[in-house]
Design a protein around this motif. Structure first.
Motif, PDB file in Angstrom:
ATOM      1  N   HIS A  36     -18.419 -75.304   9.402  1.00 33.30           N
ATOM      2  CA  HIS A  36     -19.604 -76.073   9.753  1.00 33.30           C
ATOM      3  C   HIS A  36     -20.885 -75.459   9.166  1.00 33.30           C
ATOM      4  O   HIS A  36     -21.542 -76.065   8.340  1.00 33.30           O
ATOM      5  CB  HIS A  36     -19.688 -76.202  11.271  1.00 33.30           C
ATOM      6  N   TYR A  37     -21.258 -74.253   9.574  1.00 33.03           N
ATOM      7  CA  TYR A  37     -22.437 -73.564   9.043  1.00 33.03           C
ATOM      8  C   TYR A  37     -22.163 -72.087   8.837  1.00 33.03           C
ATOM      9  O   TYR A  37     -23.045 -71.258   9.045  1.00 33.03           O
ATOM     10  CB  TYR A  37     -23.634 -73.716   9.997  1.00 33.03           C
ATOM     11  N   ALA A  38     -20.947 -71.737   8.417  1.00 28.62           N
ATOM     12  CA  ALA A  38     -20.607 -70.318   8.267  1.00 28.62           C
ATOM     13  C   ALA A  38     -19.536 -70.116   7.204  1.00 28.62           C
ATOM     14  O   ALA A  38     -18.737 -71.004   6.926  1.00 28.62           O
ATOM     15  CB  ALA A  38     -20.108 -69.761   9.606  1.00 28.62           C
ATOM     16  N   TYR A  39     -19.550 -68.915   6.640  1.00 25.58           N
ATOM     17  CA  TYR A  39     -18.438 -68.430   5.827  1.00 25.58           C
ATOM     18  C   TYR A  39     -17.585 -67.590   6.776  1.00 25.58           C
ATOM     19  O   TYR A  39     -18.111 -66.752   7.504  1.00 25.58           O
ATOM     20  CB  TYR A  39     -18.926 -67.524   4.689  1.00 25.58           C
ATOM     21  N   GLU A  40     -16.283 -67.801   6.779  1.00 26.50           N
ATOM     22  CA  GLU A  40     -15.392 -67.029   7.637  1.00 26.50           C
ATOM     23  C   GLU A  40     -14.264 -66.453   6.803  1.00 26.50           C
ATOM     24  O   GLU A  40     -13.479 -67.235   6.252  1.00 26.50           O
ATOM     25  CB  GLU A  40     -14.848 -67.909   8.763  1.00 26.50           C
ATOM     26  N   PRO A  41     -14.158 -65.153   6.657  1.00 25.27           N
ATOM     27  CA  PRO A  41     -15.106 -64.182   7.193  1.00 25.27           C
ATOM     28  C   PRO A  41     -16.385 -64.160   6.360  1.00 25.27           C
ATOM     29  O   PRO A  41     -16.391 -64.580   5.204  1.00 25.27           O
ATOM     30  CB  PRO A  41     -14.353 -62.858   7.058  1.00 25.27           C
ATOM     31  N   ASP A  42     -17.450 -63.636   6.962  1.00 30.95           N
ATOM     32  CA  ASP A  42     -18.721 -63.582   6.223  1.00 30.95           C
ATOM     33  C   ASP A  42     -18.817 -62.340   5.354  1.00 30.95           C
ATOM     34  O   ASP A  42     -19.738 -62.214   4.554  1.00 30.95           O
ATOM     35  CB  ASP A  42     -19.920 -63.696   7.153  1.00 30.95           C
ATOM     36  N   ALA A  43     -17.856 -61.428   5.497  1.00 31.34           N
ATOM     37  CA  ALA A  43     -17.778 -60.238   4.640  1.00 31.34           C
ATOM     38  C   ALA A  43     -16.314 -60.022   4.277  1.00 31.34           C
ATOM     39  O   ALA A  43     -15.431 -60.097   5.134  1.00 31.34           O
ATOM     40  CB  ALA A  43     -18.337 -59.018   5.364  1.00 31.34           C
ATOM     41  N   ILE A  44     -16.059 -59.791   3.002  1.00 34.29           N
ATOM     42  CA  ILE A  44     -14.697 -59.590   2.523  1.00 34.29           C
ATOM     43  C   ILE A  44     -14.707 -58.440   1.527  1.00 34.29           C
ATOM     44  O   ILE A  44     -15.706 -58.223   0.832  1.00 34.29           O
ATOM     45  CB  ILE A  44     -14.140 -60.893   1.899  1.00 34.29           C
ATOM     46  N   GLU A  45     -13.611 -57.691   1.466  1.00 29.89           N
ATOM     47  CA  GLU A  45     -13.473 -56.597   0.500  1.00 29.89           C
ATOM     48  C   GLU A  45     -12.284 -56.897  -0.400  1.00 29.89           C
ATOM     49  O   GLU A  45     -11.208 -57.267   0.079  1.00 29.89           O
ATOM     50  CB  GLU A  45     -13.246 -55.271   1.224  1.00 29.89           C
ATOM     51  N   VAL A  46     -12.517 -56.751  -1.712  1.00 32.06           N
ATOM     52  CA  VAL A  46     -11.473 -56.968  -2.707  1.00 32.06           C
ATOM     53  C   VAL A  46     -11.526 -55.833  -3.724  1.00 32.06           C
ATOM     54  O   VAL A  46     -12.472 -55.052  -3.743  1.00 32.06           O
ATOM     55  CB  VAL A  46     -11.628 -58.325  -3.430  1.00 32.06           C
ATOM     56  N   GLN A  47     -10.521 -55.766  -4.580  1.00 29.34           N
ATOM     57  CA  GLN A  47     -10.493 -54.770  -5.640  1.00 29.34           C
ATOM     58  C   GLN A  47     -11.025 -55.372  -6.934  1.00 29.34           C
ATOM     59  O   GLN A  47     -10.989 -56.593  -7.128  1.00 29.34           O
ATOM     60  CB  GLN A  47      -9.071 -54.259  -5.843  1.00 29.34           C
ATOM     61  N   VAL A  48     -11.511 -54.504  -7.810  1.00 29.86           N
ATOM     62  CA  VAL A  48     -11.984 -54.931  -9.124  1.00 29.86           C
ATOM     63  C   VAL A  48     -10.880 -55.758  -9.787  1.00 29.86           C
ATOM     64  O   VAL A  48      -9.710 -55.385  -9.769  1.00 29.86           O
ATOM     65  CB  VAL A  48     -12.360 -53.711  -9.996  1.00 29.86           C
TER      66      VAL A  48
END
Length: 138
Positions: A36-48
């Protein structure tokens, strides 16, 4: 285990509720959900070298637009719609709604430079729809 498989398993285990959302996308098809009005999750970690896939499971259009001043030096700018910088993305969205990811659609970007990237949904910036991708070396 692949990250999307892990995310799908974790989401199922956590019994994440998307009440009121009708989506043609399965949770396992994307890494970041645009609701609706959000990114879920709003923080993500990935590798190069990994690609992040945003999926719009909501009922409104959204954008994925990097902040110019919130990406690492030497990193490629990213925005749904393929713009070269934040101002071009903002102008195109205001002028003609360009860069919109419609409900049921996806956007992806491959991250080649380590660091933290900040991004926003242009039409919902005022509602706090922002996110971060942290890219780490293997």
């Amino acid at each position: 285990m692949k990250r999307r498989t892990f995310l799908a398993t974790a989401a199922g285990a956590a019994s994440v509720s998307l009440a009121g959302c009708s989506s043609i996308l399965a949770d396992s098809e994307y890494d970041v959900d645009m609701t609706h009005y959000a990114y879920e999750p709003d923080a993500i970690e990935v590798q190069v070298g990994e690609t992040v896939l945003w999926g719009n499971s909501g009922s409104r259009g959204h954008t994925v637009t990097a902040y110019d001043d919130a990406i690492p030096d030497g990193a490629t700018y990213f925005a749904s719609g393929g713009f070269e910088d934040e101002q071009a993305a903002r102008d195109a969205f205001v002028d003609r709604g360009a860069g919109n990811v419609a409900p049921g659609e996806t956007y992806e970007h491959t991250f080649e430079v380590a660091g933290t990237y900040g991004y926003v949904c242009l039409p919902h910036e005022g509602r706090g729809m922002v996110g971060t991708v942290t890219v780490v070396e293997e």
